[in-house]
Design an enzyme around this catalytic site. Structure first.
Site, PDB file in Angstrom:
ATOM      1  N   GLY A  26       0.614  16.477  -1.098  1.00  0.00           N
ATOM      2  CA  GLY A  26       0.616  17.923  -1.060  1.00  0.00           C
ATOM      3  C   GLY A  26       1.348  18.553  -2.226  1.00  0.00           C
ATOM      4  O   GLY A  26       1.046  19.661  -2.629  1.00  0.00           O
ATOM      5  N   TYR A  94       8.662   1.359  -4.979  1.00  0.00           N
ATOM      6  CA  TYR A  94       7.287   1.104  -4.582  1.00  0.00           C
ATOM      7  C   TYR A  94       7.304   0.142  -3.405  1.00  0.00           C
ATOM      8  O   TYR A  94       7.850  -0.959  -3.487  1.00  0.00           O
ATOM      9  CB  TYR A  94       6.482   0.503  -5.729  1.00  0.00           C
ATOM     10  CG  TYR A  94       5.093   0.063  -5.321  1.00  0.00           C
ATOM     11  CD1 TYR A  94       4.155   0.993  -4.898  1.00  0.00           C
ATOM     12  CD2 TYR A  94       4.735  -1.285  -5.343  1.00  0.00           C
ATOM     13  CE1 TYR A  94       2.880   0.609  -4.514  1.00  0.00           C
ATOM     14  CE2 TYR A  94       3.463  -1.682  -4.960  1.00  0.00           C
ATOM     15  CZ  TYR A  94       2.537  -0.733  -4.547  1.00  0.00           C
ATOM     16  OH  TYR A  94       1.291  -1.122  -4.158  1.00  0.00           O
ATOM     17  N   ASP A 138       8.730  18.296   6.041  1.00  0.00           N
ATOM     18  CA  ASP A 138       7.339  17.854   5.886  1.00  0.00           C
ATOM     19  C   ASP A 138       7.133  16.489   6.530  1.00  0.00           C
ATOM     20  O   ASP A 138       6.568  15.583   5.930  1.00  0.00           O
ATOM     21  CB  ASP A 138       6.963  17.807   4.398  1.00  0.00           C
ATOM     22  CG  ASP A 138       5.451  17.777   4.183  1.00  0.00           C
ATOM     23  OD1 ASP A 138       4.712  18.132   5.113  1.00  0.00           O
ATOM     24  OD2 ASP A 138       5.016  17.396   3.082  1.00  0.00           O
TER      25      ASP A 138
END
Length: 864
Positions: A26, A94, A138
């Site tokens: 987003g 990652y 979020d």
């Protein structure tokens, strides 16, 4: 696979080696990268340009420092953050594995014990962060990573950093933090002072989805979801899954209460309730979906603006939305994707309710209609071979160019009518009944009647993609060889570059596809392939500081050098995200296959190779100017020999010792040895001559788009003499034995062959094909760009009448990119050298940004 943006890769090369694109979020685009210093894999997240433009680097980097101090087993830490070449980025570890969203896509509903364990882990992370004063804002399945059986919360505090850094300006852009399916009612209402209970609501909604298979509120649009979040009570999770234990059902119900005071006060309390089989809760909301008075008042006061803000954030993170003022994507049929090779590939309607685009269809292209308010998508019949669409001011017709004719067809369907023939150039509606056309030679302006016929015609200084200025006399031009924005006045044939304020070089603003907006703003494609905007003073001829609005907009290769975007009269931006098509590899086709020739990719424009094949000279587009590079193909090394605002065609001398070209400075033809340090010698000044080939050892034949003539330059005289051989001729190419001359007409619509020196005889070779290049004394190639780029072989038989055979297909490559004039070249051994662009030549969707012009204005005004 998404191509990596070259400018970003270069800017971070000393810190991070970007390996591949991972996805879109987003707020950011995510890449897998190698941390050079620590030799580890990381997730590099680059903030969306529209956010970065509003926030500003200093404020964002200051706010994001708070998140770097969060250390918890279930929080993905922040490694790094910074700014590089206007990109704002942050770096996290990652993590190999899935997101919770990936798992839900596969399984839809999770085992009850697994869902509770994930929720409790996330609640632990939230409780820790809340005690540090950080609200996530979020929480959703996309932000929960699953690794070795553990849940990790990603992007912790990033939403807060963006929100705090941007202040109210975030709302003004039409973007928001959060996703409607998981937003608390107070967040959906736009309350900026959120506390821990807002995250508890989001976590409850996420657990509900893990158990039921859908979030508590669903809808076809963001607006519908928001309305339910604010006004309706969520059905109990047992309505979808009756095996959920009572205490879990009760805990979810409490977490999803409308009023924050009726929810759990902390994430830890929510986690405890999930582990307590004795937990129960007394219903607070009445068993009716009728909204309470405070809810009705809130909805009435917030109105459409609120829904626009919510919808924008949802569209960026959840996918296409086909209604409402939100950024959204519209899909295109697999059989009719938009052609990224088209110079101007799309045109939006004035009201932004539909778009017409150039669709790649097998070996050809045609226009398709795509609604922006529903799922309607269909071909527009009678538009085969179409390019450069332009929707009429009333939105009921579309004009286009096909096979050298200007045509108009009704949007609703009907018979296409031809209003002018023998034309190739740029097209724009000047009024509801007239069209402005500038010919492919860029030197003649025509006003066409939409019902057919020419109203007015006259000469104009060279102008590409002409746009009338408000004064009604001058034109804004952009693209073409020099790739500058400039203003021309047909009344006295004067022209002047638009120059950045304070720039004394006079080089002008570099870019393409310039669009004037409200007389004060200029939108354009940068050389790097980004959509940028700046202020403009038309009276002074200056522009202000430019701002990157959208990175990675596909830029079409070609003489018009434009990007795949349009701005509608209503202020909506429509574009195709993608890579810069001008960056590619020089490759060689030898009749058997294609191999790379250049040691690096670049924005190659023109090139030539020595006869023994060692030295390759190439003009490459730079950010501020063009440069002439010389590659030693034996060693892979290169050097830059010349830099200029525009460098013309290249031609090695027969022995390969010297190189001849034309430079815009002083309009000079120069010659020199790139392997020596001495600057080149000037052969002629004040001429426009593009050297194409040797006719004899000391005689060059040349021409070019700007010239429109075939010229012969005799080097035996001192100074060299320049004679005109043919008028109305472009890109002349003599055969190796000097007996024939192949050339295009000035408008590029016809290709001719004439014997040398008897140029009074000519034979038409083809219509709408270009760029003759000789393979041998009796055969040459011509190219066709109307569909899949294809080369055709033409044979010459001097004893026949006519002496030419029918062109037949010889080779094609959908990844070919090039510019008319020297979009390919022939090697002495019969090989073909051309630029091979990115693998992706089409796009399966269009991105739509309503109210974009207002966002652009605020960003530009804030930068100045």
């Amino acid at each position: 696979m998404t191509e990596l943006p070259a400018r970003l890769t270069s800017a971070l090369a000393d810190q991070y080696r970007i390996e591949r694109h991972l996805g879109e979020g987003g707020m950011a685009t995510v890449y897998l990268a190698q941390d050079v210093k620590h030799d580890r894999k990381v997730a590099l997240k680059v903030l969306r340009p529209e956010l970065a433009a509003v926030i500003g680097a200093e404020r964002f980097l200051q706010e994001i420092k708070v998140t770097a101090n969060l250390q918890h087993p279930h929080i993905l830490p922040l490694h790094d953050s910074g700014e590089a070449d206007s990109f704002l980025y942050y770096v996290m570890p990652y993590v190999e594995g899935d997101t919770l969203r990936d798992k839900l896509k596969r399984e839809r509903q999770l085992a009850i014990e697994d869902a509770i364990e994930i929720t409790r882990s996330v609640a632990s992370a939230l409780d820790y962060a809340h005690r540090q004063g950080v609200i996530h804002r979020d929480i959703k399945p996309e932000n929960v990573l699953l690794h070795d059986g553990q849940a990790l919360v990603a992007d912790f505090g990033i939403a807060l950093a963006v929100s705090q850094a941007s202040g109210t300006r975030l709302t003004e852009t039409g973007l928001s933090i959060g996703t409607p399916h998981y937003m608390s009612p107070e967040q959906a209402m736009g309350d900026r002072e959120l506390d821990a209970r807002s995250d508890v609501y989001s976590l409850g909604a996420m657990l509900y989805e893990m158990l039921a298979g859908d979030p508590p509120y669903t809808g076809t649009t963001a607006q519908a979801v928001v309305a339910k979040v604010i006004t309706e009570k969520a059905p109990p999770v047992t309505a979808a899954r009756d095996t959920v234990p009572p205490h879990v059902t009760a805990a979810i119900a409490k977490a999803l209460h409308k009023m924050p005071a009726d929810r759990f006060g902390t994430a830890a309390a929510f986690a405890d309730a999930l582990a307590n089989p004795a937990f129960t809760v007394t219903a607070v909301d009445p068993p009716t979906a009728r909204p309470q008075p405070w809810k009705l008042a809130a909805i009435s006061s917030v109105g459409v603006a609120l829904v626009a803000i919510i919808a924008a954030g949802w569209a960026l993170s959840r996918g296409p939305v086909n209604t409402g003022p939100a950024t959204y994507d519209v899909g295109l049929p697999d059989s009719a994707p938009v052609s990224l090779g088209a110079t101007i590939g799309l045109a939006g309607s004035p009201a932004a309710d539909f778009v017409v685009y150039v669709a790649r269809r097998d070996s050809t292209q045609e226009l398709w209609y795509r609604s922006l308010i529903d799922e309607t998508v269909r071909p527009i019949l009678g538009t085969e071979g179409a390019m450069r669409p332009a929707v009429s001011p009333a939105g009921d017709e579309v004009a286009f160019i096909a096979n050298g004719a200007v045509r108009i067809v009704p949007i609703a369907g009907g018979t296409a009518r031809t209003i002018a023939e023998g034309l190739f150039g740029s097209l724009r509606w000047a009024s509801s009944t007239t069209l402005l056309f500038v010919g492919g030679d860029g030197a003649r302006l025509r006003l066409l009647d939409s019902e057919g016929g020419e109203i007015e015609s006259g000469p104009v200084p060279y102008c590409i993609l002409a746009q009338p200025l408000p004064d009604g006399t001058r034109l804004l031009c952009g693209g073409g060889g020099s790739k500058n924005a400039y203003i021309v006045d047909p009344r006295d044939s004067s022209w002047a570059n638009l120059t950045p304020a304070g720039d004394t070089t006079g080089g002008g603003l570099r870019g393409a596809h310039f669009r004037l907006v409200d007389e004060k703003y200029l939108v354009y494609m940068s050389v790097a392939g980004d959509l940028r905007a700046t202020s403009v003073d038309l009276a002074a001829g200056t522009v202000g500081r430019s701002v990157t609005m959208v990175s990675g907009v596909r830029r079409a290769q070609g003489y018009f050098g434009s990007g795949q975007y349009d701005i509608t009269a209503s202020g909506t931006l429509i574009y195709t995200p993608g890579e810069n098509a001008e960056v590619g590899w020089l490759v060689k086709y030898d009749g058997r296959g294609v191999t790379r020739l250049s040691p690096e990719p670049a924005a190659f424009l023109r090139y030539d190779i020595t006869r023994e094949g060692r030295w390759l000279a190439a003009v490459v587009e730079g950010v501020r100017e063009q440069e002439l590079r010389v590659y030693d193909l034996a060693t892979g090394q290169r050097q830059v020999w010349l830099r200029d605002s525009y460098i013309g065609e290249l031609l090695w001398t027969p022995g390969g010792e010297r190189l001849i070209t034309w430079v815009e400075t002083d309009s000079a033809l120069v010659v020199g040895s790139p392997t020596e340090t001495a600057p080149p010698d000037t052969l002629l000044r004040g001429v426009e001559f593009a050297p194409m080939a040797y006719w004899e050892d000391d005689v060059l034949i040349g021409g070019g788009w700007d010239v429109g003539q075939t010229l012969a330059l005799d080097l035996k005289t001192d100074p060299p003499t320049l004679d005109t051989l043919l008028d109305d001729a472009s890109f002349p190419m003599p055969s190796p034995d000097g007996k024939w001359l192949a050339y295009n007409s000035k408008d590029l619509l016809r290709l001719w062959l004439s014997p040398l020196p008897a140029l009074d005889r000519r034979y038409q070779v083809s219509v709408d094909r270009e760029d003759p290049q000789w393979l041998s004394p009796t055969a040459f190639l011509i190219s066709d760009y109307s569909g899949v780029p294809t080369w055709y072989l033409v044979t010459v038989n001097p004893s026949a009448d006519p002496p030419i055979g029918e062109p037949r297909p010889w080779f094609s490559d959908p990844r070919f990119t090039g510019t008319p004039g020297q979009s390919y070249t022939i090697t002495p051994d019969g090989g073909l050298i051309y630029v091979q662009g990115p693998a992706r030549q089409t796009a399966a969707f269009l991105r739509v940004v309503p109210n974009w012009v207002e966002q652009m204005k605020r960003a530009v005004d804030g930068a100045t």
